[in-house]
Write a protein that holds these residues in place. Sequence first.
Motif, mmCIF file in Angstrom:
data_model
loop_
_atom_site.group_PDB
_atom_site.id
_atom_site.type_symbol
_atom_site.label_atom_id
_atom_site.label_comp_id
_atom_site.label_asym_id
_atom_site.label_seq_id
_atom_site.Cartn_x
_atom_site.Cartn_y
_atom_site.Cartn_z
ATOM 1 N N GLU A 30 0.825 -1.214 0.000
ATOM 2 C CA GLU A 30 0.000 0.000 0.000
ATOM 3 C C GLU A 30 0.854 1.256 0.000
ATOM 4 O O GLU A 30 0.578 2.210 -0.730
ATOM 5 C CB GLU A 30 -0.953 0.007 1.201
ATOM 6 N N ASN A 34 1.078 4.172 -2.930
ATOM 7 C CA ASN A 34 0.868 5.601 -2.680
ATOM 8 C C ASN A 34 2.053 6.409 -3.175
ATOM 9 O O ASN A 34 1.895 7.457 -3.796
ATOM 10 C CB ASN A 34 0.675 5.854 -1.183
ATOM 11 N N LYS A 80 -7.696 10.757 -5.687
ATOM 12 C CA LYS A 80 -7.537 10.075 -6.972
ATOM 13 C C LYS A 80 -8.831 9.818 -7.734
ATOM 14 O O LYS A 80 -8.802 9.440 -8.905
ATOM 15 C CB LYS A 80 -6.779 8.759 -6.746
ATOM 16 N N GLY A 94 -3.894 3.523 -6.405
ATOM 17 C CA GLY A 94 -4.891 3.616 -5.333
ATOM 18 C C GLY A 94 -6.137 4.310 -5.839
ATOM 19 O O GLY A 94 -6.100 5.004 -6.853
ATOM 20 N N ALA A 99 -6.513 2.962 2.456
ATOM 21 C CA ALA A 99 -5.315 2.258 2.917
ATOM 22 C C ALA A 99 -4.735 2.903 4.184
ATOM 23 O O ALA A 99 -4.538 2.235 5.198
ATOM 24 C CB ALA A 99 -4.270 2.210 1.808
HETATM 25 MG MG MG Z 1 -3.262 4.141 -1.512
#
Ligand code: MG
Length: 578
Positions: A30, A34, A80, A94, A99
Motif C-alpha cells: 500500500e 501511494n 484520486k 490507489g 489504505a
Molecule cells: Mg493508496
Amino acid sequence: MARIEKLPQSVVNRIAAGEVVERPASVVKELLENALDAGPTRVDVMLEQGGIALVRVVDDGGGIEPEDLPLAVAAHATSKLRVAEDLERIGTLGFRGEALASIGEVARLVIRSRPPGDAGAALEVDGGRVGAVTPHGGAVGTTVEVHQLFGNVPARRAFLRAPQTEWSHAADAFVRTALAHPAVAFSLTHNGRQVHDLPAAATWRDRIAGLFGSSLAARLLEVEADDGEVAVHGFVGRPEDDMAGTRLQHLFVAGRPFRDRSILHAVQQAYRGLLLTGRQPIVFLHFDLPPDMVDVNVHPAKMEVRFRDPSRLYRLVLATLRSKFLASDMGTRLVPPTAPQAGRGGGESSRIPPDLFASAAPEPDGAVPGWMAAPAMPAWEAAEPAAAAGPGERAVQMHDRYIVVETADGIEVIDQHALHERLLYERLKASVAAGSVEAQRLLVPERLDLSPAEMELVAEHTETLGAAGMRVEAFGGSTVIVTSKPVLAGKTSAATLVREVLDRLSAASASGQMLVDEVLHGMACKAAIKAGDPLSPAEVDALVRDRRVVAESHHCPHGRPTSLTLTRRDLDRQFRRT
Ligand SMILES: [Mg+2]
Ligand SMILES: Nc1ncnc2c1ncn2[C@@H]1O[C@H](COP(=O)(O)OP(=O)(O)OP(=O)(O)O)[C@@H](O)[C@H]1O
C-alpha cells in the motif's frame, strides 16, 4: 433480540483494515502504491523485523498539502477519484481512499510530507487516534512510517509469522512493485542491511537484471504481440531455465501486479512438451488494454483483476508464446495444448469458455496455428541397435527418451531422465552420508551473478553446498564463483547446478536433512541426461545395468515413475493367447 445500530466509524475502519492489511507485506504494498501515485523518481523502503517493527517508505514525489494531511488518513478520502464514473478508468494504483485509514487503525502511523514550493507538515495516528498537524522541514516528498503493526490488536498480531517469514513476503511485495515500475529507482533495506539498490532502468530487461541477476536476464526470450485491442510484452525463460517453483512468474496490467490462474494456465499450455511435469517456466508479462476491458476494483487488496474477455488474453498468451517457440529450435518438441478444464474454481477470470479450442487463436502471421501442425517426431530408425544390457537382456533407446528392455519375463520401459536422475540422487545421497562426495576442482571457476536474496541464500547454505561437493565463494558485489562441483554431475556446468539449488532453497521451507535432500534433488535433476538426449549403446547399457540400484523403488525423486513393466503374461493376455 438485540437492537440494530449503525457501527461507529472506528469499528468500520477496523473491519476494513482486516481486508486491506493482513501482514507487513500488505503495508509495504500500500505504501509503495501511494508513493508511486505521487510520481516519484526514487522510492526507498526500510524494514525492521520483517516489517513487524517498522515499515518506512520514502519518496520524492509530489507530497501532500499540510491541510490535506488529516484527510489522507481519513477513511474514504482520496485525491484520486472524484465521481463514480472515474472508477471506469482508473489511472492510479490507489483509488479507494482507505489504505492509510486502515493502517492507522492497527498500528502507529507517522506521515511527513512536503509538496514542492510549500512548507512541510507531519501527522501521527496511533490505533485510530489522529494527532495534530505539526510543521516539518524535510525534503520534498513524503515519508510514511508504520510502527508495530497490530501492536494494539493482539488477536491479529498473534497471526503474524516469524519475522523471517514476514520479511520474505514483504520482499516479494517489493520485488513485484519494482518490476512493475522500471523507470523509478528503488532500494530495499532490512534490519540495516541493504538488500536491493535499483537504479532507474532504461528497459524492463535491465530491471529484471537488477532484481534477479544479469545472467538470468540475458537468457530470457522477448515476446511481444498485439491483437488489435490487447497488447502483451515481456520475457519468458528458455525451457532449460525451468524452475521448481512459481517465484519467477509475474503478470502486470497498467503498472499493477496481479494474479491470474487462467493466464498462467495458458503459459503452461504454451510450454507443453518443453518442460517436465511439475517444472515451472520463467515469465514476465505486461498487458496493455483499454481501461474499460479490465476492472481492478474486484479484490480488497487489489491482488486480482477482472478482464471483460478473459479468453481473449488466454488466446493471446498461448499464441504469442507458441509462435516464439515454433520460430526457434524448440519447435519440434512442442506438444499440442490440451483444452483447459472449465470450472476449476478460483477467480472469475479463471473460467475459460469450453469452446475456446474450437475457435483457434489467431496466429500473428495468419498461418495455421503451430500446435495444429504435427510435431516432428524422432523416427524409430533413429534408435541405436540393440545393446547388450546384461545376461538375457536386450535394450534399445527409443524416441531419444525411452529405453525398452527385454527382461527375463517381459518388457520394461524406462524413462531415461527419470531413471538417471534417481541414480544420481541415490549416489549423491550415499556419498554425502558417508562424508565422501568426490568433488572436482574446476580449472576455470565459474562466475555467477546473483540477486541479493540469492546472495543471502548462498551465505546461509555454504556448508550444505560444500557437503554436496559445490564450493561457492563470494567474489565481490553480487557475484560468486563456483570452484568445485561433484564428479557425479558430469558435464553439467557448476553454475547451472548452483542456480537450480538456489531456486529450490528459496522455494523450500525445509530444514536439516530435508534441505540437504532438496539440494541433492536439484543437482540430480540438472545433471541427469534429458529426454531428447541420444545415448550411445554403451550408455544405454550402463543405465540399464545400474537400474538395479533403484530396483526397489521405481520412482524418480519427484515421485515420477522411472519405469513401467509389462510381463509376458500381460502381453499374452492382451493378445488373447491365454
Ligand atoms: Mg493508496
Ligand atoms: N506518498 C504519498 N505522496 C503523496 N500523496 C499521498 C502519499 N500517500 C498518500 N497520499 C495521499 O493520501 C491519500 C490517501 O491515501 P490512501 O492510500 O489511504 O488512499 P488511496 O491511495 O487514495 O486509495 P487506496 O485505499 O486504494 O490506496 C491519497 O489519495 C493521496 O492523496
